[in-house]
Design a protein around this motif. Structure first.
Motif, PDB file in Angstrom:
ATOM      1  N   LYS A 186     -14.675   4.453   1.633  1.00 52.62           N
ATOM      2  CA  LYS A 186     -14.612   4.890   0.235  1.00 52.62           C
ATOM      3  C   LYS A 186     -13.213   4.727  -0.345  1.00 52.62           C
ATOM      4  O   LYS A 186     -13.056   4.633  -1.562  1.00 52.62           O
ATOM      5  CB  LYS A 186     -15.047   6.347   0.133  1.00 52.62           C
ATOM      6  N   LEU A 239      -9.664   0.287  -1.159  1.00 55.21           N
ATOM      7  CA  LEU A 239      -9.792  -0.214  -2.526  1.00 55.21           C
ATOM      8  C   LEU A 239      -9.196  -1.621  -2.664  1.00 55.21           C
ATOM      9  O   LEU A 239      -8.155  -1.940  -2.068  1.00 55.21           O
ATOM     10  CB  LEU A 239      -9.074   0.742  -3.492  1.00 55.21           C
ATOM     11  N   ASP A 276     -13.226  -3.895  -7.372  1.00 58.80           N
ATOM     12  CA  ASP A 276     -14.176  -2.923  -6.830  1.00 58.80           C
ATOM     13  C   ASP A 276     -14.666  -1.979  -7.926  1.00 58.80           C
ATOM     14  O   ASP A 276     -13.923  -1.646  -8.862  1.00 58.80           O
ATOM     15  CB  ASP A 276     -13.520  -2.093  -5.723  1.00 58.80           C
ATOM     16  N   VAL A 316     -15.616   1.705  -8.969  1.00 54.70           N
ATOM     17  CA  VAL A 316     -15.139   3.008  -8.501  1.00 54.70           C
ATOM     18  C   VAL A 316     -15.656   4.111  -9.420  1.00 54.70           C
ATOM     19  O   VAL A 316     -16.041   3.851 -10.566  1.00 54.70           O
ATOM     20  CB  VAL A 316     -13.597   3.061  -8.459  1.00 54.70           C
ATOM     21  N   GLU A 345      -4.937   6.982  -6.850  1.00 55.54           N
ATOM     22  CA  GLU A 345      -6.006   6.547  -5.952  1.00 55.54           C
ATOM     23  C   GLU A 345      -6.737   7.725  -5.291  1.00 55.54           C
ATOM     24  O   GLU A 345      -7.861   7.598  -4.827  1.00 55.54           O
ATOM     25  CB  GLU A 345      -5.451   5.617  -4.874  1.00 55.54           C
ATOM     26  N   LYS A 382     -14.627   4.626  -4.028  1.00 57.63           N
ATOM     27  CA  LYS A 382     -15.291   3.322  -4.100  1.00 57.63           C
ATOM     28  C   LYS A 382     -16.804   3.485  -4.046  1.00 57.63           C
ATOM     29  O   LYS A 382     -17.318   4.282  -3.272  1.00 57.63           O
ATOM     30  CB  LYS A 382     -14.822   2.464  -2.928  1.00 57.63           C
TER      31      LYS A 382
END
Length: 789
Positions: free
Chosen positions: A638, A641, A645, A647, A680, A685
């Motif tokens: 997950k 990244l 991608d 998200v 982040e 993800k």
């Protein structure tokens, strides 16, 4: 302390309870001299001794003191040069032997690092005389008989006596079992005049011969010493005389041996008696479940759950008694049979116990005073001999008390002013209380007079109190209620007993309305106090339970932390070992490459470099458990990244696409037509193919939003503080915009107008607000605002 108070409060019965635990005469002498003390330091010292005794009882089972007799008469006889007999020497030997064993006992406690406060100094006063003690123990049995080992000569004499007696019995068997048995009335051997004889029939006297020493009452039996035994009896008698003379010599020798130490032995007896007494005080405290009281120099008393020590512990009702700090006088009012007098005696007796160095029957941290004297007038003082009535007897006592009290005295008066006209009695009681108060004494009284309820309320440093009655059954609970005067239950009790209702109604009509209202008020106070006490007891149990649980959790956490630290140390040690091994192998590989370089120059073959790189890579080891952990795999996936991608932005609940990496932990995210920089940690993800169609990121100009929470078109700010309301308003407008709401309603109420004004100022400053205005009169009017977005 005056002797009358100890008699009135039955202090002798407490001493009787203590006497059951004593084992020495000296301990009983200590008990006889035990009395309440008025000196703070002395009381503290006595209590400290009892505390040491309680610690020894808890840790070691008590001080090992056997039953000891009084040896003072023996010491007096030694002083005038008299000799002691065997029993007296055995008693002295036991004191000396116990002195040694007690000193050894305390030495062992020191080795165990058991710290005492004052008893070590007391035990150091014991004088041990090992050589004399051993000689006495070897020479004298505990029952006072001299042992054979007392001297070599005594041992030889006693062996001769045993041998001679055996020979006499052998000779006597010729008469008891042989042909001569027919001349005896019984075939037995007995003693007359310290000589062995046989009972012969009188008519056969000439058949046996020998010496006649006695005859029976009837004259039919003669006790004859046969001629063949006379010589043996003479030898035995001589040996017995020599034994007696040797025993007297030994007793004189032993008496002379201990005479120089008689003062030390007397002191030892005194110290052992003191230790026995301390042992007894500790044992009584343990069995009574008594606790160490805290002493107050200011005579502030705070007894927590105090119990009368002479009442069955399964039946006694504990009470809290507090006096001396906020108030100097307690006036306990109310009807008979409620427990007023017992409460008075409980307070006085606990003070006597504490000031005598005894633990008190109350909960820990209870506080007592150190009064210079305690006075009491409790019970019927009527005397026929002195021709005194009950009232006169009480007044005679009160007169004596008023003449002796000081500002450090305690006065206990039961039914003050009773026995005369109620009006005069109440007036006299108030005057006496004023006199006691002027001298600064602490006083507790009981009374029936209702006038004293007002006195207790009006006078400074004075508080009312009463004994609780169950309102449902009108039965006493024997609980003391401080701050609440007693109420009269006479009419209610009469009604419950079946007195005619007409009589009851007439009685109520004769009682003033003020008295009835006062009784009703007191009844309500009692009920409230009872409910508060029950709730307090429930909460106390709950707190105790939570404290135990917390203690268990703390212990478990402590063990967990210890285990965790231990495992960390083991892991660190193993890791260091593995790193050390890896470095050693890496150095070996590098050294091998350098040798190849030196040997072959720059022509190191490619396959050699690959083999070396493989060997280095093999040094890295992963935990096989983590390698196959599906949870860790999913969590790691997950957050793995990459640009492009799909998200989920967790803080907004919106889906987007990663456009570019910004710094170490930031990403540029496309959400609809918006582009924003997001940490982040706020990204997760997701698979593009699993997204709903409307949630798939689009690059067209159309914006599709997803409702992140159920958003109502109405916000109610009533009852909220201004700052909280403005924050909620800002969040509400943002969510309304994200959910494509065209119109919403803000309910701010009328009130002071602060929320309404703040709402309008915010709406004016927000560029996404198209217009706003008050709601229709039937929909809130100026208490609500309609907003068009």
């Amino acid at each position: 302390m005056n002797h009358k108070i100890t008699k009135t409060l039955e202090f002798a019965r407490v001493k009787g309870m203590l006497a059951r635990y004593l084992v020495s005469t000296a301990g009983h002498h200590e008990l006889e001299h035990m009395a309440p003390q008025g000196d703070y330091d002395r009381v503290q010292h006595y209590l400290t001794e009892t505390t040491d005794g309680a610690d020894i009882l808890r840790l070691e089972g008590g001080i090992p003191i056997p039953k000891l007799a009084d040896i003072q008469p023996q010491m007096k006889r030694l002083k005038i040069g008299a000799n002691l007999n065997g029993t007296e020497l055995a008693q002295v030997a036991k004191v000396l032997q116990t002195s040694m064993s007690v000193r050894n006992f305390f030495e062992q406690m020191r080795e165990k690092k058991i710290e005492l406060r004052v008893l070590d100094q007391l035990v150091d006063q014991l004088v041990t005389i090992p050589s004399i003690t051993q000689r006495l123990v070897r020479s004298v049995d505990p029952d006072g008989r001299l042992n054979d080992e007392a001297s070599t000569k005594l041992h030889g004499i006693r062996q001769l006596i045993v041998k001679t007696e055996g020979e006499i019995h052998q000779q006597m068997e010729h008469y008891t079992r042989g042909k001569g048995a027919k001349y005896l009335s019984e075939p037995v051997v007995t003693i007359r005049n310290d000589r062995y004889v046989v009972p012969a029939l009188a008519r056969y006297r000439n058949k046996l011969g020998g010496v006649v020493h006695d005859q029976s009452a009837s004259g039919q039996t003669l006790y004859i010493e046969p001629a063949g035994v006379v010589e043996y009896n003479n030898r035995l008698r001589q040996a017995q005389i020599e034994e007696r003379q040797e025993m007297l010599r030994i007793l004189a020798e032993l008496s002379a041996l201990i005479a120089p130490y008689r003062h030390d032995i007397q002191n030892n007896e005194r110290v052992l008696g003191k230790l026995d007494f301390i042992n007894a005080k500790a044992a009584l405290a343990h069995d009574m479940k008594a606790s160490l009281p805290v002493l107050s120099r200011e005579n502030h008393v705070n007894l927590r759950h105090a119990r009368h020590p002479l009442i069955d512990p399964h039946k006694v009702v504990p009470n809290d008694i507090k006096i001396g700090d906020d108030y100097q006088a307690i006036v306990i009012t109310g009807p008979n049979t409620g427990g007023k007098t017992i409460t008075l005696k409980t307070f006085g007796l606990i003070q006597l116990m504490g000031q005598s160095g005894l633990f008190i029957p109350a909960e820990e941290e209870s506080t007592i005073g150190v009064f210079d004297n305690i006075f009491a007038d409790i019970g019927d003082e009527q005397s026929l001999e002195q021709n005194l009535s009950t009232f006169s007897g009480h007044m005679d006592n009160v007169k004596a008390i008023l003449e002796q009290i000081t500002n450090r005295s305690l006065v206990l008066l039961d039914e003050l002013g009773a026995g005369t006209d109620p009006k005069e009695g109440a007036a006299l009681a108030m005057a006496i209380l004023d006199q006691i108060g002027s001298k600064g004494s602490t006083v507790v009284i009981t009374t029936h007079y209702p006038e004293l309820k007002a006195y207790g309320y009006d006078r400074a440093k004075t508080i009312n109190a009463s004994m609780e009655f169950d309102q449902a059954t009108l039965q006493p609970t024997y609980r003391l209620l401080l701050g609440i005067p007693g109420r009269s239950n006479g009419i209610e009790i009469a009604q419950r007993l079946g007195i005619d209702s007409a009589v009851i109604d007439e009685a109520r009509s004769l009682v003033s309305d003020d008295s009835q209202d006062l009784n009703q008020m007191i009844g309500d106070l009692v009920a409230q106090r009872k409910a508060a006490r029950e709730e307090s007891e429930r909460l106390s149990k709950l707190v105790a339970k939570n404290e135990r649980t917390q203690k268990e959790l703390d212990e478990k956490l402590s063990r967990f932390n210890e285990q965790r630290d231990k495992l960390f140390d083991q892991a660190r040690s193993q890791a260091n070992h593995q790193v050390s091994m890896a470095k050693r192998k890496a150095n070996s590989i590098i050294h091998h490459l350098r040798q190849l370089e030196v040997q072959q120059g720059a022509n190191v073959k490619e396959n050699q470099l690959i083999d070396a790189q493989g060997a280095l890579n093999a040094l890295h080891q992963e935990d096989p458990r983590l390698k196959h952990n599906s949870v860790l795999k999913r969590a790691k996936a997950k957050h793995d990244l990459h640009v492009g991608d799909a998200v989920l932005v967790k803080s907004y609940g919106q889906y987007g696409e990663l456009l570019d990496k910004r710094g170490n932990h930031k990403w540029e995210v496309q959400i609809g037509i918006l582009k924003m920089e997001v940490d982040e940690q706020d990204l997760e993800k997701v698979a593009k193919k699993s997204l709903p169609k409307e949630k798939t990121p689009q690059h067209s100009s159309a914006v599709h939003t997803t409702q992140t929470r159920h958003t109502s078109a109405r916000l109610d700010l009533r009852g909220h503080r201004y700052e909280q309301a403005m924050s909620e308003l800002s969040d509400f407008i943002d969510h309304a915009l994200l959910n494509n709401l065209s119109s919403v309603t803000i309910i701010h109420g009328k009130g002071t107008g602060a929320l309404r004004k703040g709402t309008q100022q915010y709406l004016q400053s927000n560029p996404r607000v198209k217009s706003f205005g008050y709601a229709a009169p039937n929909n809130g009017g100026d208490g609500a605002t309609i907003v068009n977005l």
